[in-house]
Design a protein around this motif. Structure first.
Motif, PDB file in Angstrom:
ATOM      1  N   VAL A  86       0.816  -1.166  -0.203  1.00 43.83           N
ATOM      2  CA  VAL A  86       0.038   0.133  -0.011  1.00 43.83           C
ATOM      3  C   VAL A  86       0.844   1.048  -0.012  1.00 43.83           C
ATOM      4  CG1 VAL A  86      -1.941  -1.005   1.246  1.00 43.83           C
ATOM      5  CG2 VAL A  86      -0.266   0.167   2.557  1.00 43.83           C
ATOM      6  N   ASP A  87       1.983   1.268   0.497  1.00 40.56           N
ATOM      7  CA  ASP A  87       2.926   2.273   0.267  1.00 40.56           C
ATOM      8  C   ASP A  87       3.089   2.775  -1.056  1.00 40.56           C
ATOM      9  OD1 ASP A  87       3.175   2.363   3.314  1.00 40.56           O
ATOM     10  OD2 ASP A  87       4.918   0.875   2.981  1.00 40.56           O
ATOM     11  N   PHE A  88       3.826   1.996  -1.685  1.00 39.09           N
ATOM     12  CA  PHE A  88       4.105   2.340  -3.382  1.00 39.09           C
ATOM     13  C   PHE A  88       2.590   2.468  -3.973  1.00 39.09           C
ATOM     14  CE2 PHE A  88       7.047  -0.659  -1.188  1.00 39.09           C
ATOM     15  CZ  PHE A  88       8.285   0.123  -1.417  1.00 39.09           C
ATOM     16  N   ASP A  89       1.691   1.783  -3.956  1.00 40.64           N
ATOM     17  CA  ASP A  89       0.480   1.965  -4.487  1.00 40.64           C
ATOM     18  C   ASP A  89       0.066   3.573  -4.208  1.00 40.64           C
ATOM     19  OD1 ASP A  89       0.820  -0.352  -5.828  1.00 40.64           O
ATOM     20  OD2 ASP A  89      -0.662  -1.481  -4.760  1.00 40.64           O
ATOM     21  N   GLY A  90       0.172   3.718  -2.746  1.00 40.20           N
ATOM     22  CA  GLY A  90      -0.284   4.987  -2.194  1.00 40.20           C
ATOM     23  C   GLY A  90       0.450   6.243  -3.011  1.00 40.20           C
ATOM     24  N   TRP A  91       1.562   6.121  -3.446  1.00 43.14           N
ATOM     25  CA  TRP A  91       2.440   7.269  -3.976  1.00 43.14           C
ATOM     26  C   TRP A  91       1.682   7.684  -5.161  1.00 43.14           C
ATOM     27  CZ3 TRP A  91       8.063   5.030  -4.191  1.00 43.14           C
ATOM     28  CH2 TRP A  91       8.566   4.932  -3.001  1.00 43.14           C
ATOM     29  N   ARG A  92       0.804   6.940  -5.834  1.00 41.90           N
ATOM     30  CA  ARG A  92       0.083   7.318  -7.226  1.00 41.90           C
ATOM     31  C   ARG A  92       0.952   8.055  -8.137  1.00 41.90           C
ATOM     32  NH1 ARG A  92      -5.731   9.286  -4.011  1.00 41.90           N
ATOM     33  NH2 ARG A  92      -6.057   7.067  -3.145  1.00 41.90           N
ATOM     34  N   GLN A  93       1.904   7.319  -8.441  1.00 46.12           N
ATOM     35  CA  GLN A  93       3.016   8.023  -9.440  1.00 46.12           C
ATOM     36  C   GLN A  93       3.097   6.982 -10.329  1.00 46.12           C
ATOM     37  OE1 GLN A  93       4.519  11.167  -9.711  1.00 46.12           O
ATOM     38  NE2 GLN A  93       2.930  11.541  -8.101  1.00 46.12           N
ATOM     39  N   PRO A  94       2.898   7.208 -11.845  1.00 43.15           N
ATOM     40  CA  PRO A  94       2.719   6.266 -12.754  1.00 43.15           C
ATOM     41  C   PRO A  94       4.369   5.523 -12.781  1.00 43.15           C
ATOM     42  CG  PRO A  94       3.024   8.305 -13.694  1.00 43.15           C
ATOM     43  CD  PRO A  94       2.659   8.616 -12.422  1.00 43.15           C
ATOM     44  N   GLY A  95       4.204   3.944 -12.816  1.00 45.81           N
ATOM     45  CA  GLY A  95       5.521   3.193 -12.906  1.00 45.81           C
ATOM     46  C   GLY A  95       6.255   2.891 -11.483  1.00 45.81           C
ATOM     47  N   TRP A  96       5.381   3.678 -10.355  1.00 46.80           N
ATOM     48  CA  TRP A  96       5.920   3.365  -8.969  1.00 46.80           C
ATOM     49  C   TRP A  96       5.240   2.559  -8.131  1.00 46.80           C
ATOM     50  CZ3 TRP A  96      10.924   4.541  -7.968  1.00 46.80           C
ATOM     51  CH2 TRP A  96      11.708   5.482  -9.078  1.00 46.80           C
ATOM     52  N   GLY A  97       4.236   1.727  -8.607  1.00 41.97           N
ATOM     53  CA  GLY A  97       3.304   1.069  -7.928  1.00 41.97           C
ATOM     54  C   GLY A  97       3.992  -0.301  -7.392  1.00 41.97           C
ATOM     55  N   TYR A  98       3.570  -0.980  -6.547  1.00 44.77           N
ATOM     56  CA  TYR A  98       4.318  -2.130  -5.989  1.00 44.77           C
ATOM     57  C   TYR A  98       4.792  -3.082  -7.053  1.00 44.77           C
ATOM     58  CZ  TYR A  98       5.256  -6.628  -3.301  1.00 44.77           C
ATOM     59  OH  TYR A  98       5.826  -7.705  -2.753  1.00 44.77           O
ATOM     60  N   ASP A  99       3.852  -3.388  -7.714  1.00 46.16           N
ATOM     61  CA  ASP A  99       3.775  -4.488  -9.230  1.00 46.16           C
ATOM     62  C   ASP A  99       5.151  -3.851  -9.945  1.00 46.16           C
ATOM     63  OD1 ASP A  99       2.297  -6.218  -7.931  1.00 46.16           O
ATOM     64  OD2 ASP A  99       0.435  -5.415  -9.147  1.00 46.16           O
ATOM     65  N   ASP A 100       5.182  -2.694 -10.150  1.00 40.55           N
ATOM     66  CA  ASP A 100       6.326  -1.948 -10.688  1.00 40.55           C
ATOM     67  C   ASP A 100       7.680  -1.972 -10.364  1.00 40.55           C
ATOM     68  OD1 ASP A 100       4.579  -0.855 -12.932  1.00 40.55           O
ATOM     69  OD2 ASP A 100       3.836   0.546 -11.333  1.00 40.55           O
ATOM     70  N   LEU A 101       7.690  -1.993  -8.922  1.00 35.19           N
ATOM     71  CA  LEU A 101       8.957  -1.821  -8.204  1.00 35.19           C
ATOM     72  C   LEU A 101       9.357  -3.353  -7.991  1.00 35.19           C
ATOM     73  CD1 LEU A 101       8.825   1.224  -5.817  1.00 35.19           C
ATOM     74  CD2 LEU A 101      10.347   0.780  -7.929  1.00 35.19           C
ATOM     75  N   LEU A 102       8.427  -4.575  -7.485  1.00 35.58           N
ATOM     76  CA  LEU A 102       8.849  -5.760  -7.210  1.00 35.58           C
ATOM     77  C   LEU A 102      10.067  -6.331  -8.132  1.00 35.58           C
ATOM     78  CD1 LEU A 102       8.617  -8.283  -5.268  1.00 35.58           C
ATOM     79  CD2 LEU A 102       6.777  -9.026  -6.923  1.00 35.58           C
ATOM     80  N   PRO A 103       9.943  -6.148  -9.350  1.00 30.95           N
ATOM     81  CA  PRO A 103      11.078  -6.652 -10.145  1.00 30.95           C
ATOM     82  C   PRO A 103      12.460  -5.881 -10.082  1.00 30.95           C
ATOM     83  CG  PRO A 103       9.242  -6.298 -11.645  1.00 30.95           C
ATOM     84  CD  PRO A 103       8.806  -5.607 -10.227  1.00 30.95           C
ATOM     85  N   TYR A 104      12.563  -4.790  -9.437  1.00 29.53           N
ATOM     86  CA  TYR A 104      13.573  -4.079  -8.827  1.00 29.53           C
ATOM     87  C   TYR A 104      14.210  -4.618  -7.729  1.00 29.53           C
ATOM     88  CZ  TYR A 104      13.088  -1.007 -13.050  1.00 29.53           C
ATOM     89  OH  TYR A 104      12.894  -0.477 -14.383  1.00 29.53           O
ATOM     90  N   PHE A 105      13.247  -4.774  -6.770  1.00 30.63           N
ATOM     91  CA  PHE A 105      13.638  -5.298  -5.693  1.00 30.63           C
ATOM     92  C   PHE A 105      14.473  -6.917  -5.834  1.00 30.63           C
ATOM     93  CE2 PHE A 105      10.382  -2.623  -3.536  1.00 30.63           C
ATOM     94  CZ  PHE A 105      11.132  -2.331  -2.758  1.00 30.63           C
ATOM     95  N   LYS A 106      13.786  -7.581  -6.689  1.00 31.46           N
ATOM     96  CA  LYS A 106      14.290  -8.908  -7.102  1.00 31.46           C
ATOM     97  C   LYS A 106      15.640  -8.989  -7.687  1.00 31.46           C
ATOM     98  CE  LYS A 106      11.311 -12.089  -7.929  1.00 31.46           C
ATOM     99  NZ  LYS A 106       9.868 -12.680  -8.519  1.00 31.46           N
ATOM    100  N   LEU A 107      15.612  -7.803  -8.654  1.00 32.32           N
ATOM    101  CA  LEU A 107      16.892  -7.700  -9.402  1.00 32.32           C
ATOM    102  C   LEU A 107      17.999  -7.475  -8.390  1.00 32.32           C
ATOM    103  CD1 LEU A 107      18.055  -7.142 -12.232  1.00 32.32           C
ATOM    104  CD2 LEU A 107      17.421  -4.440 -11.963  1.00 32.32           C
ATOM    105  N   SER A 108      18.007  -6.711  -7.557  1.00 34.12           N
ATOM    106  CA  SER A 108      19.260  -6.576  -6.582  1.00 34.12           C
ATOM    107  C   SER A 108      19.476  -7.692  -5.691  1.00 34.12           C
ATOM    108  CB  SER A 108      18.671  -5.244  -5.721  1.00 34.12           C
ATOM    109  OG  SER A 108      18.550  -3.961  -6.409  1.00 34.12           O
ATOM    110  N   GLU A 109      18.725  -8.384  -5.290  1.00 35.76           N
ATOM    111  CA  GLU A 109      18.817  -9.483  -4.487  1.00 35.76           C
ATOM    112  C   GLU A 109      19.556 -10.565  -4.696  1.00 35.76           C
ATOM    113  OE1 GLU A 109      14.668  -9.414  -1.723  1.00 35.76           O
ATOM    114  OE2 GLU A 109      15.423 -11.039  -2.437  1.00 35.76           O
ATOM    115  N   ASP A 110      20.355 -11.040  -3.707  1.00 36.18           N
ATOM    116  CA  ASP A 110      21.139 -12.370  -3.766  1.00 36.18           C
ATOM    117  C   ASP A 110      20.415 -13.060  -2.500  1.00 36.18           C
ATOM    118  OD1 ASP A 110      22.230 -14.627  -4.492  1.00 36.18           O
ATOM    119  OD2 ASP A 110      24.370 -14.076  -3.910  1.00 36.18           O
ATOM    120  N   ASN A 111      19.189 -13.462  -2.442  1.00 37.87           N
ATOM    121  CA  ASN A 111      18.739 -13.861  -1.182  1.00 37.87           C
ATOM    122  C   ASN A 111      19.042 -15.205  -0.743  1.00 37.87           C
ATOM    123  OD1 ASN A 111      16.673 -14.598   1.113  1.00 37.87           O
ATOM    124  ND2 ASN A 111      15.767 -12.329   0.408  1.00 37.87           N
TER     125      ASN A 111
END
Length: 530
Positions: free
Chosen positions: A98-123
């Motif tokens: 709800v944080d990212f979706d709540g920004w209401r900025q195009p391209g910045w919702g949670y589904d938009d950012l999840l690939p970038y979180f996963k891109l950085s990670e070596d979990n």
């Protein structure tokens, strides 16, 4: 002259410099006010708090906070390669959908950012719908294995809260252990994860000990930066873009010093107005923490970290108290029914954490308390003078909104209820600096006396106000801001992970524009030849 000049080699700046310099056809210059991150204290996790108020810390404080009895609140910020990611507690929490979706900025919702979180990670847990592997950033299980923090999680379940084994998974509510940005028991900042492997690239220049003074703006376009290196004046020019990655306090300060900000404020300091931008430095947010410290006689706190057996275990296995990051465990709760997501994060550390971590621990203790995730109160970053080396005036205005204090009272009650559970009995022999009672009046007074920052500033160059959805400063060409200051509202959790994702996406935004520019140039060449 470089294609890109990045001001600030903190969490975002290191990511951005590494990603942009992957293209061998562009040149990148990364500027950092502090030194390289070579100090042993940086990389040994338990040493985090020992860097407070050293040469690795900007050592900021708020000005008098009117709703905290006019106290000044300590605000550590990393002044070193890796920035605050080199002195933080390494907790890896992305925030809530709800944080990212709540920004209401195009391209910045949670589904938009999840690939970038996963891109950085070596979990360490492996790849899944919520996690990535193979990225530069090591995300690991904690290796401290402290019995008092394990008891805190058990006490929370005894108080009626559920367990949660993955705060970055499908649900955030509940209590459990945090994952941390460590590799083999050592800190993994974005300097070590992203920047370090890129340092040999011939198109990447890293300048430490560079104090930026202002952005050069010529004919409405950012053209470079002026500052000093070892007290000598230096000007570094940018052919394509200047990117501010200086953080939620220093990015707005640099914009103001550059003549970009509220015209009335700039005129007060004799700064020529380049752009009247009222939003610069406003909308400042932070997570205030209410500290609950319980002393005990069990020899398991971090006072034991340097014992020979623990030193030997760390050297042999990379485990034990020397890997402790501070808040090893915690949880997310809601202070009232009807909320769309948690509004409180509990953080629990096996150490006496008093006076914002500045008071040396002198007895065994466990410290925990509520971090208030969704403040309505807003502060500001302004100038005290036009002198670039003067610290900015920071006023968070904690609890200016009465409802923030109401929520903090309820959250403190939750913490005190967890403290009474039988699992914590061995670690709760006495409370250090307790409230007079649990009445509303006494808890309000306790919060005003002891609440402090948990070091999560954001919002001062917010998307939709100061920058657009591509992080470009509105009204000035070739100038972007990429750090936590662009968040319209704070995320629910420790914002380091979200800042990394912001930088990952920013690199794509910049490179996308760059690829388009090259395509246009190629077309022009074809037209010319034709």
């Amino acid at each position: 002259m470089y294609d890109y000049v990045i001001i600030g080699a903190g969490t975002a700046g290191c990511v951005l410099a590494a990603r942009l310099s992957e293209d061998p056809d562009v040149t990148v210059c990364l500027l950092e006010a502090g030194p390289p991150d070579t100090a042993d204290t940086i990389h040994l996790p338990v040493g985090a708090f020992r860097m407070f108020r050293t040469h690795l810390d900007w050592d900021y404080s708020t000005h008098e906070e009117p709703h905290l009895g006019r106290r000044r609140v300590y605000l550590p910020r990393g002044r070193v390669l890796g920035g605050s990611g080199s002195i933080n507690t390494m907790v890896y929490i992305r925030g809530n959908r709800v944080d990212f979706d709540g920004w209401r900025q195009p391209g910045w919702g949670y589904d938009d950012l999840l690939p970038y979180f996963k891109l950085s990670e070596d979990n360490e847990r492996g790849a899944s719908a919520h996690h990535g592997v193979g990225g530069p950033l090591a995300v690991s299980e904690g290796r401290s294995e402290n019995p008092s923090t394990a008891a805190f999680v058990e006490a929370a379940t005894q108080a009626g809260y559920r367990r949660n084994d993955d705060f970055n998974g499908a649900e955030q509510d509940g209590f459990g252990a945090f994952q941390v940005t460590q590799r083999d028991g050592r800190r993994c900042s974005t300097s070590t994860a992203f920047l370090g492997p890129a340092l040999d690239r011939p198109n990447l220049t890293v300048e430490t000990h560079f104090q930026a003074h202002r952005v050069l703006v010529e004919h409405g376009r950012a053209a470079g930066v002026t500052g000093t290196r070892f007290e000598e004046p230096v000007t570094i020019r940018a052919a394509r873009e200047v990117v501010l990655c200086a953080g939620a306090y220093n990015s707005p300060q640099l914009l103001l010093l550059s003549g970009i900000g509220p015209a009335e404020e700039l005129a007060t300091h004799g700064i020529d107005v380049v752009l009247d931008q009222p939003g610069v430095g406003r909308n400042l947010q932070d997570h205030a923490l209410v500290p609950l410290v319980f002393t005990h006689s069990q020899p398991v706190s971090l006072l034991t970290a340097n014992r020979p057996e623990n030193v030997e275990r760390y050297a042999a296995e990379g485990r034990g108290p020397l890997t402790a990051n501070g808040p090893e465990v915690g949880g997310f709760v809601r202070t009232k029914a009807g909320l769309s997501a948690p509004d409180v994060e509990f953080l629990a550390a096996p150490v006496m954490f008093a006076d914002s971590g500045l008071q040396p621990p002198d007895r065994h203790a466990i410290s925990f308390g509520p971090s208030m995730l969704t403040p309505r109160s807003r502060g500001s970053v302004t100038l005290v003078s036009s002198e670039p080396t003067a610290k900015p005036m920071i006023k968070h205005d904690y609890f200016a909104e009465e409802s923030d204090l109401d929520d903090a009272v309820e959250a403190t009650r939750i913490g005190l209820e967890i403290a009474r559970q039988r699992a914590l009995a061995p670690y709760n022999e006495a409370q250090f600096e307790p409230p007079a009672s649990e009445s509303d009046r006494d808890l309000r007074e306790f919060i005003r006396l002891y609440a402090h920052s948990i070091f999560h500033p954001a919002g001062t160059c917010a998307m939709g106000e100061v920058v657009d959805a591509e992080l470009r400063v509105l009204g000035v060409d070739a100038l972007r801001v990429v750090d936590a200051s662009v968040m319209p509202t704070l995320v629910r959790g420790n914002p380091n992970a979200a800042t990394i994702a912001i930088a990952e996406k920013a690199a794509d935004l910049i490179r996308g524009k760059e690829m388009l520019s090259r395509a246009e140039e190629d077309l022009r060449k074809v037209d010319t030849l034709a």
